[in-house]
Design a protein around this motif. Structure first.
Motif, PDB file in Angstrom:
ATOM      1  N   VAL A   1      -0.408 -12.506  11.672  1.00 32.22           N
ATOM      2  CA  VAL A   1      -0.603 -11.093  11.354  1.00 32.22           C
ATOM      3  C   VAL A   1       0.362 -10.306  12.239  1.00 32.22           C
ATOM      4  CG1 VAL A   1      -2.296  -9.256  11.072  1.00 32.22           C
ATOM      5  CG2 VAL A   1      -3.040 -11.640  11.022  1.00 32.22           C
ATOM      6  N   LYS A   2       1.154  -9.508  11.613  1.00 31.97           N
ATOM      7  CA  LYS A   2       2.192  -8.820  12.383  1.00 31.97           C
ATOM      8  C   LYS A   2       2.264  -7.356  12.000  1.00 31.97           C
ATOM      9  CE  LYS A   2       5.760 -11.413  11.414  1.00 31.97           C
ATOM     10  NZ  LYS A   2       7.142 -11.943  11.394  1.00 31.97           N
ATOM     11  N   TYR A   3       2.541  -6.585  12.989  1.00 26.80           N
ATOM     12  CA  TYR A   3       2.946  -5.208  12.716  1.00 26.80           C
ATOM     13  C   TYR A   3       4.398  -5.090  13.159  1.00 26.80           C
ATOM     14  CZ  TYR A   3       3.794  -0.280  13.229  1.00 26.80           C
ATOM     15  OH  TYR A   3       4.362   0.970  13.140  1.00 26.80           O
ATOM     16  N   GLU A   4       5.217  -4.669  12.261  1.00 28.50           N
ATOM     17  CA  GLU A   4       6.618  -4.519  12.594  1.00 28.50           C
ATOM     18  C   GLU A   4       6.997  -3.055  12.434  1.00 28.50           C
ATOM     19  OE1 GLU A   4       8.674  -8.740  11.497  1.00 28.50           O
ATOM     20  OE2 GLU A   4       8.171  -7.423   9.830  1.00 28.50           O
TER      21      GLU A   4
ATOM     22  N   ALA B   1       8.306 -28.939   6.606  1.00 30.29           N
ATOM     23  CA  ALA B   1       8.585 -29.367   5.235  1.00 30.29           C
ATOM     24  C   ALA B   1       7.311 -29.695   4.497  1.00 30.29           C
ATOM     25  CB  ALA B   1       9.507 -30.579   5.255  1.00 30.29           C
ATOM     26  N   GLU B   2       6.333 -30.109   5.248  1.00 27.60           N
ATOM     27  CA  GLU B   2       5.070 -30.492   4.609  1.00 27.60           C
ATOM     28  C   GLU B   2       4.262 -29.280   4.184  1.00 27.60           C
ATOM     29  OE1 GLU B   2       1.201 -33.270   5.770  1.00 27.60           O
ATOM     30  OE2 GLU B   2       2.353 -32.220   7.300  1.00 27.60           O
ATOM     31  N   MET B   3       4.494 -28.172   4.856  1.00 29.45           N
ATOM     32  CA  MET B   3       3.610 -27.026   4.654  1.00 29.45           C
ATOM     33  C   MET B   3       4.092 -26.116   3.533  1.00 29.45           C
ATOM     34  SD  MET B   3       2.344 -25.825   8.375  1.00 29.45           S
ATOM     35  CE  MET B   3       0.786 -26.466   8.954  1.00 29.45           C
ATOM     36  N   LYS B   4       3.104 -25.447   2.986  1.00 31.52           N
ATOM     37  CA  LYS B   4       3.400 -24.389   2.031  1.00 31.52           C
ATOM     38  C   LYS B   4       3.225 -23.053   2.728  1.00 31.52           C
ATOM     39  CE  LYS B   4       2.552 -26.066  -2.656  1.00 31.52           C
ATOM     40  NZ  LYS B   4       1.739 -25.863  -3.865  1.00 31.52           N
ATOM     41  N   HIS B   5       3.869 -22.072   2.166  1.00 32.24           N
ATOM     42  CA  HIS B   5       3.815 -20.752   2.793  1.00 32.24           C
ATOM     43  C   HIS B   5       3.415 -19.711   1.753  1.00 32.24           C
ATOM     44  CE1 HIS B   5       5.985 -22.587   6.188  1.00 32.24           C
ATOM     45  NE2 HIS B   5       6.734 -23.165   5.268  1.00 32.24           N
ATOM     46  N   TYR B   6       2.634 -18.817   2.208  1.00 34.55           N
ATOM     47  CA  TYR B   6       2.244 -17.710   1.337  1.00 34.55           C
ATOM     48  C   TYR B   6       2.228 -16.446   2.180  1.00 34.55           C
ATOM     49  CZ  TYR B   6      -0.261 -14.727  -1.889  1.00 34.55           C
ATOM     50  OH  TYR B   6      -0.600 -13.685  -2.724  1.00 34.55           O
ATOM     51  N   ALA B   7       2.806 -15.402   1.606  1.00 30.57           N
ATOM     52  CA  ALA B   7       2.853 -14.125   2.314  1.00 30.57           C
ATOM     53  C   ALA B   7       2.351 -13.031   1.387  1.00 30.57           C
ATOM     54  CB  ALA B   7       4.270 -13.826   2.782  1.00 30.57           C
ATOM     55  N   PHE B   8       1.453 -12.233   1.903  1.00 33.53           N
ATOM     56  CA  PHE B   8       0.986 -11.087   1.128  1.00 33.53           C
ATOM     57  C   PHE B   8       2.083 -10.028   1.109  1.00 33.53           C
ATOM     58  CE2 PHE B   8      -2.982 -13.028   2.533  1.00 33.53           C
ATOM     59  CZ  PHE B   8      -3.718 -13.004   1.369  1.00 33.53           C
ATOM     60  N   ALA B   9       1.969  -9.232   0.108  1.00 35.08           N
ATOM     61  CA  ALA B   9       2.886  -8.095   0.068  1.00 35.08           C
ATOM     62  C   ALA B   9       2.612  -7.204   1.275  1.00 35.08           C
ATOM     63  CB  ALA B   9       2.672  -7.308  -1.230  1.00 35.08           C
ATOM     64  N   PRO B  10       3.641  -6.842   2.005  1.00 32.57           N
ATOM     65  CA  PRO B  10       3.418  -6.053   3.228  1.00 32.57           C
ATOM     66  C   PRO B  10       2.853  -4.673   2.906  1.00 32.57           C
ATOM     67  CG  PRO B  10       5.760  -6.234   2.751  1.00 32.57           C
ATOM     68  CD  PRO B  10       5.063  -7.113   1.776  1.00 32.57           C
TER      69      PRO B  10
ATOM     70  N   SER C   1       2.107  -7.073   7.957  1.00 34.03           N
ATOM     71  CA  SER C   1       2.300  -8.253   7.115  1.00 34.03           C
ATOM     72  C   SER C   1       1.318  -9.348   7.535  1.00 34.03           C
ATOM     73  CB  SER C   1       3.737  -8.769   7.219  1.00 34.03           C
ATOM     74  OG  SER C   1       4.008  -9.221   8.521  1.00 34.03           O
ATOM     75  N   LEU C   2       1.000 -10.115   6.570  1.00 29.72           N
ATOM     76  CA  LEU C   2       0.091 -11.235   6.821  1.00 29.72           C
ATOM     77  C   LEU C   2       0.602 -12.422   6.022  1.00 29.72           C
ATOM     78  CD1 LEU C   2      -3.787 -10.916   6.941  1.00 29.72           C
ATOM     79  CD2 LEU C   2      -2.656 -13.047   6.347  1.00 29.72           C
ATOM     80  N   SER C   3       0.761 -13.517   6.692  1.00 30.96           N
ATOM     81  CA  SER C   3       1.257 -14.708   6.007  1.00 30.96           C
ATOM     82  C   SER C   3       0.514 -15.928   6.512  1.00 30.96           C
ATOM     83  CB  SER C   3       2.769 -14.880   6.246  1.00 30.96           C
ATOM     84  OG  SER C   3       3.019 -15.070   7.628  1.00 30.96           O
ATOM     85  N   VAL C   4       0.607 -16.971   5.748  1.00 30.89           N
ATOM     86  CA  VAL C   4      -0.060 -18.208   6.131  1.00 30.89           C
ATOM     87  C   VAL C   4       0.837 -19.380   5.772  1.00 30.89           C
ATOM     88  CG1 VAL C   4      -1.312 -18.336   3.936  1.00 30.89           C
ATOM     89  CG2 VAL C   4      -2.146 -19.614   5.905  1.00 30.89           C
ATOM     90  N   SER C   5       0.875 -20.330   6.668  1.00 32.72           N
ATOM     91  CA  SER C   5       1.469 -21.629   6.367  1.00 32.72           C
ATOM     92  C   SER C   5       0.341 -22.634   6.384  1.00 32.72           C
ATOM     93  CB  SER C   5       2.516 -22.000   7.419  1.00 32.72           C
ATOM     94  OG  SER C   5       3.518 -21.024   7.479  1.00 32.72           O
TER      95      SER C   5
END
Lengths: 594, 215
Positions: free
Chosen positions: A116-119, A203-212, A221-225
């Motif tokens: 979870v990031k604030y940029e 390489a094994e992981m998948k990534h998903y990021a919500f629309a900021p 922003s919030l993303s997950v691997s």
């Protein structure tokens, strides 16, 4: 809140939204990954039709009421000091046991990483001049604020759904709800910086990021691997060693199939020199090492309430006989309660009641302590509720518990089922049956278990004996002579005869009730005859059963029974104003017995 | 106000799975678009290994279940057909009363189209001359059934991700957050409808509301 340098220009209201967004995100993630905080168990008292009631102030943020999650609160209190630094939440899969850990994160495998990031916007994008006042107007700010808040609200709902879609949630459910012992556990690690994955892990992981979510001067922003396929989730069966250990010590479940414990034991022809066996028969260490005395004794292990249970222990000291490993591996015979007895009688012990050949020769001391054990998986070892069997200094508690558990099983096991086995097994079952039947009549608590050791030197002989007994079972006592003739083949076989006679002997209590005076003296005589026969064979160097002890026990029991009977009788007679003559008559035989 | 529309991936399913699938999808959409205070409730599907989230509003649950029952009834009468269930969110705007004009106007601001292809259960050939063949058939049916369920679960996951994406990418059109759930409508095909099921009803409502969206 102390805002970071990059967020210093955000209006306080927006800053608070950002902070609460961090807190809520952490809460949602940990609630579905940290044990004991599942929203399935949401128990906050409030009528379901009114979500507003019972809500706490933090529930109002983003209109999302969550269950209390202490882990989230504690961690967020720490993060709150960090001035809107990124919030990195690693969900770590821990596996107990050596060699199962992966290299990632040092203490487990990271299966999910939430960031979870604030940029803040770049320096040239504005906001340097002191905030909203310099902007186009408060109305626009308010619109931006509303959009940010609405967007955060939606995103947090999406996050709530997403954490339940990922594979780790299924694993979390399994770990939390199954009630089983798992070698796995989920943990989490909170940090403010991203520890890079290895190339293979990435390489094994998948990534998903919500629309900021755009804020006034930056974006959230919030993303997950995540690991898309958790192999542990695919096959999360608990490891056998852990479960087995617990089951072995488990006490109290009558439905537990205790045979499972024996499944790992070797089958035919394999030396069963294993810990379990030594442990189960550890009580024989007190007496089993003396190879010079083949002797058979009846020995009481214990008596619970009125039902006397006993065990006979085959102890063959004759060297060079057919003492094979097979015999050691045989199951302890299950007991067959006397059909004339009440069904509440406790079955005898597998440890104490097995008239099995346990050669001391092969074992060299240790082997003699090996207990009878099942030969095949489907064989039924006998059981006993008798806790006093555990005389061993080794692992006494475990043995005791096992006995209790086996005894519970035995209570529910239909006798016919127990006895329905192959030929060899049946032999031993019958041997046990005899022992059981006899011991119920004559065994004393005070007897030393060493006296119960039998000397069964030859399995074939035993089988033959028991087959004969079986054939003549319906004929009664007159067949005892025929059986007795076979005693010449083996002195130890006399035990079989003794057992048979004892088996056929009527129950003490029954006789006392029906014919109070007659049976008491008859029993010792039968015993005496068998013992005499055995001594006459000349091949046995030890007495099978001390007749005196048995007789005294019989008499004592008889006396006790007679006393009870007398009391009953007296009370009946007193009612009818009768005299005491009859009771005195009945008392005589008991007095003369010892 | 724009009316955003989302067409979800078509799901192939059997009649027995309709309830699970529609509950899962409808409640997930409602959860994303119910921005008033909610207490989320996790629900596991009965026949699928899928967990979805409800808003914890009994009235909404009842409404969804009623619509699903109606849809199942329709499916029974129209087997092996593609169909759509439409969840619409709208605002109501009061208009001045006049001749031939409703007092309120519905302004749709979002519509979700759930595309379903309900198929009859697969039937396996009953060669049944021997028990062995029957057993093989049973095993094949079981494994095939399991594979079908897994495929459906995977598809549902895709649809749920689709909902998440859409809900977050398209949010500027959402009206101000009310104190209660947004006005909504669940439209299912009716017996009088054409191949497209709900279309007649939608056309009627569009005409009534005067909303300028095209089908």
């Amino acid at each position: 809140m102390a805002a970071a340098a990059g967020a210093a220009s955000e209006p306080p209201m927006v800053e608070q939204v950002i902070t609460e967004f961090f807190a809520k995100s952490l809460h949602i993630i940990l609630e579905s990954r940290s044990p004991y905080d599942s929203s399935r168990n949401f128990t906050r008292p409030s009528p379901p039709s009114s979500p507003l009631s019972g809500s706490q102030p933090r529930d109002r943020w983003f209109n999302l009421a969550l269950r209390d999650c202490p882990a989230a609160l504690e961690n967020f209190d720490l993060w709150r000091q960090s001035n809107l630094e990124p919030l990195v939440i690693d969900i770590v899969l821990l596996q107990r046991g050596a060699g199962t850990r992966t290299a990632s994160a040092g203490a487990g495998r990271v299966v999910e990483r939430w960031v979870v990031k604030y940029e803040a916007a770049r320096s040239g994008d504005g906001g340097k001049s002191g905030g909203k006042k310099s902007r186009s107007g408060s109305a626009q700010d308010h619109s931006l604020y509303r959009r940010a808040y609405t967007g955060s609200t939606v995103l947090l709902r999406s996050l709530y759904v997403l954490v339940r879609l990922l594979p780790a949630y299924r694993l979390f459910q399994e770990l939390n709800s199954s009630g089983r012992i798992w070698p796995l556990s989920l943990s989490h690690k909170i940090s403010s910086f991203v520890e890079p994955f290895t190339r293979a892990e990435d390489a094994e992981m998948k990534h998903y990021a919500f629309a900021p979510i755009e804020t006034l001067l930056g974006h959230l922003s919030l993303s997950v691997s995540y690991v898309p396929v958790l192999e542990v989730a695919a096959a999360p069966e608990p490891s056998t060693p852990v479960g087995a250990e617990i089951i072995m010590d488990y006490v109290g479940s009558p439905t537990t199939d205790f045979l499972r414990k024996f499944n790992s034991l070797p089958s035919d022809g394999i030396a069963p020199a294993c810990f379990q066996m030594a442990r189960r028969h550890s009580w024989s260490t007190e007496h089993g090492t003396g190879p010079s005395e083949p002797h058979g004794r009846l020995q009481p292990l214990t008596s619970t309430d009125n039902s006397l249970t006993a065990h006979s222990h085959a102890h063959n000291t004759s060297s060079g006989k057919k003492n094979t490993v097979d015999e050691e591996c045989y199951p302890s015979p299950p007991l067959s309660p006397s059909p004339s007895r009440s069904p509440s009688r406790n079955p005898s012990s597998p440890y104490g009641s097995a008239p099995l050949g346990i050669p001391t020769v092969r074992a060299g001391g240790g082997g003699s302590r090996l207990p009878p054990s099942p030969r095949n998986k489907d064989k039924q070892p006998c059981s006993s509720p008798n806790e006093n069997l555990t005389h061993s200094p080794i692992d006494k508690s475990i043995v005791t518990k096992d006995l209790v558990r086996l005894g519970e099983f035995q209570k529910e096991k239909p006798l016919q089922k127990v006895l329905s086995f192959g030929k060899d097994d049946l032999v031993y079952f019958r041997g046990l049956k005899l022992t059981r039947t006899s011991s119920k009549l004559f065994i004393m608590d005070e007897l030393d278990e060493r006296e119960l050791v039998f000397a069964w030197e030859d399995k074939d002989t035993i089988i033959d004996q028991l087959n004969r007994i079986d054939l003549s079972e319906g004929e009664g006592h007159e067949s005892s002579q025929e059986v007795g003739s076979s005693l010449t083949r083996s002195s130890d076989a006399a035990i079989g005869i003794l057992m048979r006679i004892l088996k056929n002997a009527p129950g003490l209590r029954e006789r006392l009730l029906t014919v109070p005076a007659a049976p008491v003296p008859r029993e010792p005589s039968s015993l005496q005859r068998v013992v005499t026969e055995e001594h006459g064979s000349g091949s046995s160097s030890s007495a099978v059963v001390p007749p005196d002890l048995l007789r005294s026990r019989t008499a004592a029991d008889a006396l006790e029974e007679l006393k009870k009977y007398k009391e009953i009788r007296e009370s009946i007679l007193s009612r009818s104003k009768g005299h005491t003559h009859s009771t005195k008559m009945e008392e005589k035989p008991a007095d003369g017995d010892p | 106000m724009n009316c955003e529309t989302c067409h979800l991936k078509e799901l192939e399913l059997e009649p027995t799975e309709i309830t699970d699938v529609l509950r899962c999808i409808l409640h997930t959409i409602f959860f994303h678009r119910t921005l008033s205070l909610v207490r989320p409730k996790d629900v596991d599907c009965d026949s699928l290994e899928v967990t979805y989230v409800q808003c914890g509003l009994p009235e909404l649950e009842k409404e969804v279940d009623e619509k699903i029952e109606q849809f199942i009834t329709w499916v029974e009468k129209h087997p092996n057909r593609r169909s759509q269930v439409c969840l619409s969110f709208f605002d109501e705007k009061h208009k001045h009363p006049g001749w031939f004009v409703n007092k309120t106007e519905r302004i749709y601001w979002e519509q979700w189209f759930i595309n379903l292809h309900v198929m009859s259960p697969k039937k396996y050939s009953k060669s049944n001359s021997s028990k062995k063949l029957t057993n093989i058939g049973v095993n094949a049916e079981t494994s095939s059934r399991r594979a079908t369920l897994e495929s459906l679960e995977s598809s549902i996951n895709e649809v749920l991700f689709q909902i998440i994406n859409f809900a977050n990418e398209k949010k500027d059109h959402i009206p101000s957050i009310p104190d209660r759930i947004f006005n909504h409508e669940i439209m299912i095909p009716s017996s009088s409808d054409s191949v497209f099921g709900w279309n007649t009803d939608v056309i009627r409502r569009v005409l009534n509301s005067g909303h300028p969206y095209s089908l």
